[in-house]
Design a protein around this motif. Structure first.
Motif, mmCIF file in Angstrom:
data_model
loop_
_atom_site.group_PDB
_atom_site.id
_atom_site.type_symbol
_atom_site.label_atom_id
_atom_site.label_comp_id
_atom_site.label_asym_id
_atom_site.label_seq_id
_atom_site.Cartn_x
_atom_site.Cartn_y
_atom_site.Cartn_z
ATOM 1 N N PRO A 1 43.233 11.495 7.455
ATOM 2 C CA PRO A 1 43.045 12.383 8.605
ATOM 3 C C PRO A 1 42.278 11.682 9.720
ATOM 4 C CG PRO A 1 42.434 13.468 6.545
ATOM 5 C CD PRO A 1 42.644 12.031 6.235
ATOM 6 N N TYR A 2 42.524 12.147 10.949
ATOM 7 C CA TYR A 2 41.836 11.550 12.101
ATOM 8 C C TYR A 2 40.334 11.698 11.939
ATOM 9 C CZ TYR A 2 40.081 10.925 16.814
ATOM 10 O OH TYR A 2 39.365 10.510 17.912
ATOM 11 N N GLY A 3 39.612 10.630 12.253
ATOM 12 C CA GLY A 3 38.156 10.674 12.192
ATOM 13 C C GLY A 3 37.592 10.269 10.851
ATOM 14 N N THR A 4 38.464 9.913 9.878
ATOM 15 C CA THR A 4 37.978 9.488 8.576
ATOM 16 C C THR A 4 38.366 8.036 8.355
ATOM 17 O OG1 THR A 4 40.004 10.174 7.449
ATOM 18 C CG2 THR A 4 38.274 11.822 7.687
ATOM 19 N N GLY A 5 37.744 7.429 7.364
ATOM 20 C CA GLY A 5 38.070 6.047 7.038
ATOM 21 C C GLY A 5 37.352 5.065 7.958
ATOM 22 N N PHE A 6 37.692 3.784 7.776
ATOM 23 C CA PHE A 6 37.049 2.710 8.535
ATOM 24 C C PHE A 6 37.852 2.450 9.801
ATOM 25 C CE2 PHE A 6 36.063 -1.586 9.722
ATOM 26 C CZ PHE A 6 34.699 -1.688 9.473
ATOM 27 N N GLY A 7 37.179 2.479 10.934
ATOM 28 C CA GLY A 7 37.837 2.250 12.209
ATOM 29 C C GLY A 7 36.947 1.495 13.170
ATOM 30 N N LYS A 8 37.332 1.486 14.422
ATOM 31 C CA LYS A 8 36.594 0.738 15.439
ATOM 32 C C LYS A 8 35.165 1.236 15.580
ATOM 33 C CE LYS A 8 36.795 -0.660 20.298
ATOM 34 N NZ LYS A 8 37.540 -0.574 21.571
ATOM 35 N N GLN A 9 34.994 2.543 15.469
ATOM 36 C CA GLN A 9 33.657 3.100 15.637
ATOM 37 C C GLN A 9 32.705 2.609 14.550
ATOM 38 O OE1 GLN A 9 33.658 7.315 16.010
ATOM 39 N NE2 GLN A 9 31.645 7.351 16.931
ATOM 40 N N MET A 10 33.163 2.613 13.302
ATOM 41 C CA MET A 10 32.327 2.100 12.223
ATOM 42 C C MET A 10 32.077 0.608 12.399
ATOM 43 S SD MET A 10 30.532 2.794 9.639
ATOM 44 C CE MET A 10 31.049 4.488 9.369
ATOM 45 N N LEU A 11 33.065 -0.104 12.903
ATOM 46 C CA LEU A 11 32.895 -1.532 13.152
ATOM 47 C C LEU A 11 31.804 -1.778 14.195
ATOM 48 C CD1 LEU A 11 33.962 -4.375 12.513
ATOM 49 C CD2 LEU A 11 35.575 -4.095 14.404
ATOM 50 N N VAL B 1 29.259 0.225 14.823
ATOM 51 C CA VAL B 1 27.979 0.541 14.184
ATOM 52 C C VAL B 1 27.484 -0.651 13.358
ATOM 53 C CG1 VAL B 1 26.860 1.991 12.450
ATOM 54 C CG2 VAL B 1 28.361 3.031 14.152
ATOM 55 N N ILE B 2 28.370 -1.230 12.553
ATOM 56 C CA ILE B 2 27.991 -2.387 11.736
ATOM 57 C C ILE B 2 27.608 -3.564 12.632
ATOM 58 C CG2 ILE B 2 28.854 -4.087 10.083
ATOM 59 C CD1 ILE B 2 30.609 -1.854 8.918
ATOM 60 N N LEU B 3 28.379 -3.786 13.701
ATOM 61 C CA LEU B 3 28.067 -4.858 14.639
ATOM 62 C C LEU B 3 26.686 -4.674 15.253
ATOM 63 C CD1 LEU B 3 28.985 -7.362 16.255
ATOM 64 C CD2 LEU B 3 29.996 -5.783 17.927
ATOM 65 N N GLY C 1 29.135 0.508 24.381
ATOM 66 C CA GLY C 1 30.206 1.278 25.006
ATOM 67 C C GLY C 1 30.536 0.821 26.409
ATOM 68 N N ALA C 2 29.673 0.021 27.006
ATOM 69 C CA ALA C 2 29.918 -0.493 28.347
ATOM 70 C C ALA C 2 30.373 -1.947 28.338
ATOM 71 C CB ALA C 2 28.649 -0.362 29.198
ATOM 72 N N VAL C 3 30.499 -2.525 27.150
ATOM 73 C CA VAL C 3 30.912 -3.927 27.032
ATOM 74 C C VAL C 3 32.444 -3.997 27.036
ATOM 75 C CG1 VAL C 3 30.893 -5.973 25.558
ATOM 76 C CG2 VAL C 3 28.836 -4.551 25.766
ATOM 77 N N PRO C 4 33.026 -4.815 27.913
ATOM 78 C CA PRO C 4 34.499 -4.946 27.939
ATOM 79 C C PRO C 4 35.060 -5.308 26.573
ATOM 80 C CG PRO C 4 33.522 -5.996 29.853
ATOM 81 C CD PRO C 4 32.372 -5.613 28.970
ATOM 82 N N PHE C 5 36.224 -4.749 26.269
ATOM 83 C CA PHE C 5 36.970 -4.940 25.027
ATOM 84 C C PHE C 5 36.374 -4.167 23.840
ATOM 85 C CE2 PHE C 5 37.532 -8.933 27.451
ATOM 86 C CZ PHE C 5 38.880 -8.776 27.762
ATOM 87 N N ILE C 6 35.128 -3.716 23.958
ATOM 88 C CA ILE C 6 34.573 -2.808 22.948
ATOM 89 C C ILE C 6 34.666 -1.394 23.499
ATOM 90 C CG2 ILE C 6 32.536 -2.127 21.641
ATOM 91 C CD1 ILE C 6 31.670 -5.012 21.574
ATOM 92 N N GLN C 7 33.911 -1.133 24.541
ATOM 93 C CA GLN C 7 34.022 0.088 25.334
ATOM 94 C C GLN C 7 34.154 1.353 24.488
ATOM 95 O OE1 GLN C 7 37.292 -1.434 27.815
ATOM 96 N NE2 GLN C 7 35.935 -1.215 29.573
#
Length: 239
Positions: free
Chosen positions: A3-13, A15-17, A86-92
């Motif tokens: 489902p949308y919003g679950t699992g590993f995605g860009k947002q979790m990446l 956070v880890i970064l 969130g303001a860094v290009p390509f991450i945003q």
């Protein structure tokens, strides 16, 4: 399919970064400490001093602030970097523009200050938190439910949603301005509309820097409220 919003995605990446960057930054800052600090050490000391003095000491007082400086510094740096990314290009992607991330960090703080209050006062803390001293008994049936809702329901919701809504709104404004400018410039033949597109670009640049300011302010506000809630739990009997 998850489902949308679950699992590993860009947002979790992201956070880890952010955790990796923060750990690397402070490790680099203290690797070779000097009496006259270099740029990295100076910046790290500035962040520490801000969390220690401006937030910790000024809000929690000389008596209580010292044990909480590591938490306040960690919260401030974590929220700040996740916002700035969130303001860094390509991450945003501001991590806290997603409600789940904002709820998660707000709940950590929520259980922290409740635990602080219970450890100091026992279960009597819940009475201290919802029954203001000196209030006539006849008004308590009306006041106590309001205090329960305010302190234990509304407080964590506003702590999280303030951060989420601000990050989401600022990011969407910049994205919409950029998309609108592209459409006016590339899809329109009218020179006035194309000129308007370039004006929108100029305005979106100003909005970008305003969003950066708001990102910093929201990190400060979130950490400030964290200090206030913990201090309130420590001094619940003084309310």
């Amino acid at each position: 399919m998850a489902p949308y919003g679950t699992g590993f995605g860009k947002q979790m990446l992201v956070v880890i970064l952010s955790v990796i960057i923060i750990a690397w930054f402070f490790k680099a800052a203290i690797r070779n400490p000097k009496l006259v600090p270099g740029k990295t050490q100076f910046l790290a000391e500035g962040f520490y001093s801000f969390a220690r003095n401006t937030i910790g000491r000024d809000i929690m007082g000389e008596k209580n602030f010292r044990p909480w400086v590591p938490l306040l510094l960690s919260v401030f740096m974590f929220v700040l970097l996740n916002n700035i990314l969130g303001a860094v290009p390509f991450i945003q992607l501001p991590s806290f523009s997603h409600a789940g991330s904002a709820y998660a960090i707000a709940m950590i703080i929520y259980f922290t200050w409740i635990t602080v209050g219970v450890r100091k006062y026992g279960l009597r803390y819940f009475k201290l938190a919802v029954v203001p001293p000196g209030v006539p008994g006849w008004i308590l049936p009306l006041l106590v439910p309001l205090e329960i809702i305010s302190n234990f329901i509304v407080r964590p919701l506003t702590h999280s949603l303030r951060l989420m809504a601000t990050m989401l709104a600022g990011h969407m404004i910049v994205i919409l301005a950029g998309s609108g400018a592209e459409y006016l410039i590339t899809e329109q033949d009218n020179i006035l509309l194309q000129a308007t597109g370039f004006a929108v670009i100029a305005g979106s640049v100003a909005m970008y820097f305003l969003e950066l300011l708001i990102m910093v302010l929201q990190a400060f506000v979130f950490t400030l409220l964290t200090a206030l809630y913990i201090q309130g739990a420590l001094d619940a009997d003084a309310h």
